[in-house]
Scaffold this motif. Sequence first.
Motif, short mmCIF file in Angstrom:
data_model
loop_
_atom_site.label_atom_id
_atom_site.label_comp_id
_atom_site.label_asym_id
_atom_site.label_seq_id
_atom_site.Cartn_x
_atom_site.Cartn_y
_atom_site.Cartn_z
N ALA A 14 0.80 -1.23 0.00
CA ALA A 14 0.00 0.00 0.00
C ALA A 14 0.83 1.28 0.00
N ARG A 15 2.10 1.19 -0.35
CA ARG A 15 2.91 2.42 -0.32
C ARG A 15 2.57 3.34 -1.48
N ARG A 16 1.88 2.81 -2.49
CA ARG A 16 1.52 3.62 -3.66
C ARG A 16 0.36 2.91 -4.39
N GLY A 17 -0.04 3.47 -5.50
CA GLY A 17 -0.99 2.81 -6.40
C GLY A 17 -2.33 2.47 -5.77
N ILE A 18 -2.86 1.33 -6.17
CA ILE A 18 -4.20 0.93 -5.74
C ILE A 18 -4.24 0.75 -4.22
N GLY A 19 -3.20 0.15 -3.65
CA GLY A 19 -3.19 -0.08 -2.20
C GLY A 19 -3.29 1.21 -1.42
N SER A 36 1.18 -1.34 4.78
CA SER A 36 2.38 -2.17 4.72
C SER A 36 2.85 -2.36 3.29
N ASP A 37 4.16 -2.54 3.17
CA ASP A 37 4.76 -2.76 1.85
C ASP A 37 6.21 -3.16 2.08
N ILE A 38 6.96 -3.34 0.98
CA ILE A 38 8.37 -3.74 1.12
C ILE A 38 9.32 -2.54 1.10
N CYS A 63 6.53 -5.15 5.42
CA CYS A 63 6.11 -6.55 5.40
C CYS A 63 6.13 -7.11 3.98
N ASP A 64 6.93 -8.16 3.82
CA ASP A 64 6.90 -8.95 2.58
C ASP A 64 5.84 -10.02 2.80
N VAL A 65 4.80 -9.98 1.98
CA VAL A 65 3.65 -10.88 2.21
C VAL A 65 3.98 -12.36 2.00
N THR A 66 5.15 -12.64 1.44
CA THR A 66 5.52 -14.05 1.25
C THR A 66 6.25 -14.61 2.47
N ASN A 90 -5.92 -7.66 0.85
CA ASN A 90 -4.81 -8.36 0.22
C ASN A 90 -4.55 -7.75 -1.14
N ASN A 91 -3.72 -6.71 -1.14
CA ASN A 91 -3.52 -5.94 -2.38
C ASN A 91 -2.16 -6.17 -3.04
N ALA A 92 -1.13 -6.51 -2.25
CA ALA A 92 0.23 -6.63 -2.81
C ALA A 92 0.23 -7.55 -4.03
N HIS A 158 1.77 -16.40 -15.73
CA HIS A 158 1.90 -16.51 -14.27
C HIS A 158 0.91 -15.61 -13.55
N TYR A 159 0.73 -14.40 -14.09
CA TYR A 159 -0.16 -13.42 -13.46
C TYR A 159 -1.62 -13.88 -13.53
N THR A 160 -2.06 -14.32 -14.72
CA THR A 160 -3.46 -14.74 -14.84
C THR A 160 -3.72 -15.98 -13.98
N SER A 162 -2.19 -16.70 -11.21
CA SER A 162 -2.25 -16.28 -9.80
C SER A 162 -3.58 -15.62 -9.48
N LYS A 163 -4.09 -14.80 -10.39
CA LYS A 163 -5.34 -14.08 -10.12
C LYS A 163 -6.54 -15.03 -10.21
N GLY A 164 -6.46 -16.03 -11.08
CA GLY A 164 -7.50 -17.07 -11.09
C GLY A 164 -7.50 -17.80 -9.76
N ILE A 191 -8.23 -1.67 -15.96
CA ILE A 191 -6.93 -1.01 -16.11
C ILE A 191 -6.92 0.27 -15.26
N ILE A 192 -6.03 0.29 -14.27
CA ILE A 192 -5.95 1.42 -13.35
C ILE A 192 -4.59 2.08 -13.52
N GLU A 193 -4.58 3.40 -13.51
CA GLU A 193 -3.33 4.15 -13.72
C GLU A 193 -2.45 4.05 -12.48
N THR A 194 -1.42 3.21 -12.53
CA THR A 194 -0.47 3.04 -11.43
C THR A 194 0.90 2.73 -12.04
N GLU A 195 1.87 2.55 -11.15
CA GLU A 195 3.22 2.16 -11.58
C GLU A 195 3.18 0.86 -12.42
P1 NAP Z 1 1.88 -1.19 -7.81
O1 NAP Z 1 1.77 0.28 -7.90
O2 NAP Z 1 3.07 -1.86 -8.38
O3 NAP Z 1 1.69 -1.58 -6.27
C1 NAP Z 1 1.93 -2.86 -5.78
C2 NAP Z 1 2.79 -2.75 -4.54
O4 NAP Z 1 3.00 -4.07 -3.98
C3 NAP Z 1 4.17 -2.18 -4.86
O5 NAP Z 1 4.54 -1.19 -3.94
C4 NAP Z 1 5.05 -3.42 -4.76
O6 NAP Z 1 6.42 -3.15 -4.49
C5 NAP Z 1 4.37 -4.14 -3.62
N1 NAP Z 1 4.88 -5.50 -3.45
C6 NAP Z 1 5.52 -6.28 -4.35
N2 NAP Z 1 5.88 -7.44 -3.81
C7 NAP Z 1 5.48 -7.40 -2.51
C8 NAP Z 1 5.60 -8.29 -1.43
N3 NAP Z 1 6.22 -9.48 -1.57
N4 NAP Z 1 5.10 -7.94 -0.23
C9 NAP Z 1 4.48 -6.74 -0.08
N5 NAP Z 1 4.34 -5.85 -1.07
C10 NAP Z 1 4.83 -6.17 -2.28
O7 NAP Z 1 0.64 -1.90 -8.52
P2 NAP Z 1 -0.93 -1.61 -8.47
O8 NAP Z 1 -1.36 -1.39 -9.85
O9 NAP Z 1 -1.27 -0.62 -7.43
O10 NAP Z 1 -1.45 -3.07 -8.06
C11 NAP Z 1 -2.06 -3.36 -6.82
C12 NAP Z 1 -2.86 -4.65 -6.97
O11 NAP Z 1 -3.88 -4.46 -7.95
C13 NAP Z 1 -2.03 -5.84 -7.44
O12 NAP Z 1 -2.49 -7.01 -6.78
C14 NAP Z 1 -2.37 -5.93 -8.92
O13 NAP Z 1 -2.20 -7.21 -9.44
C15 NAP Z 1 -3.82 -5.50 -8.91
N6 NAP Z 1 -4.34 -5.02 -10.19
C16 NAP Z 1 -3.81 -3.88 -10.76
C17 NAP Z 1 -4.37 -3.43 -11.96
C18 NAP Z 1 -3.90 -2.17 -12.64
O14 NAP Z 1 -4.36 -1.89 -13.75
N7 NAP Z 1 -3.01 -1.40 -12.04
C19 NAP Z 1 -5.41 -4.15 -12.57
C20 NAP Z 1 -5.87 -5.30 -11.97
C21 NAP Z 1 -5.35 -5.72 -10.76
P3 NAP Z 1 7.50 -3.27 -5.74
O15 NAP Z 1 7.02 -2.38 -6.81
O16 NAP Z 1 8.79 -2.82 -5.13
O17 NAP Z 1 7.50 -4.69 -6.19
#
Ligand code: NAP
Length: 254
Positions: A14-19, A36-38, A63-66, A90-92, A158-160, A162-164, A191-195
Amino acid sequence: MFDLTGKSAIITGARRGIGKGIALALAQAGADVLVSDIDLEDCKKACQEIEEKTGQQAIPFLCDVTNKEEVEGMVAMAVDEFGRLDILVNNAGISQFKDFFEMTEEEWDKVIEVNLKGQFLCAQVAAREMAKNGWGRVINVASIASGQVGVGFPQVAHYTASKGGVTGLTETLALELGPKGIRVNAIGPGIIETEMTSDMLSDEEQRRNILARTPIGRIGRPSDIGAAAVYLASDEADFVNGIVLFVDGGWLAG
Ligand code: NAP
């Protein structure tokens, strides 16, 4: 309606983006949040912003969620600070485009570990706490790329996968935790505007194609997902259990 006053929440990644968008929205609805985030420094910055905007307590946590020990530490910190834990988001998650034949075993394992095992670990540790109070909300972040939605996505096997897995996990936990007062649902963002999507969205052609497919004519924002999380976390969503709430501007209907 949708008042989260007195509730406490953990949001992973949750340090940025959707979280961060979810953490801010939950705090705007009255919850105290553990961000929490890494990367701890970014968590601190996010917490400062959330506290300034909402007046709610926001605690940064590395926190590393793994890592099960770190997950246990995260939940213990939330309970220590807030007195109880009500909501887990559970967003990471991670993603990376790779042709199927080029994908290595390590890349496959890494994505499954973070996106799927991470959600399992956090849900298990958090739900044990929630069960003590007979009330809880687990919100798993899935995706429009979780399969069986009428459209596939290339270069992210791998991503699809995991999400399934996340949608299956969500249904099973809804059955097992529902009787304990815990509701378990997923959000499937479009599609969400994030990193994570910055490369894709900075490519003009890809951006145009995505917009052309999205009936409401804009890219999603983290706050769109935050609003859905507030709803699922609220008392008003008491009868909602085991669903995937797609928040995609109509993308899947297109
Ligand atoms: P993001 O900006 O990359 O944010 C994800 C955060 O999770 C990052 O800060 C990332 O750090 C962190 N992270 C990576 N590995 C981790 C770990 N082991 N433990 C804890 N934190 C960890 O991406 P986002 O777009 O906001 O995505 C958030 C969630 O939404 C994800 O589950 C993604 O799959 C899902 N999602 C996103 C979209 C989209 O369009 N953006 C669409 C569908 C679903 P690092 O960058 O350093 O790895």
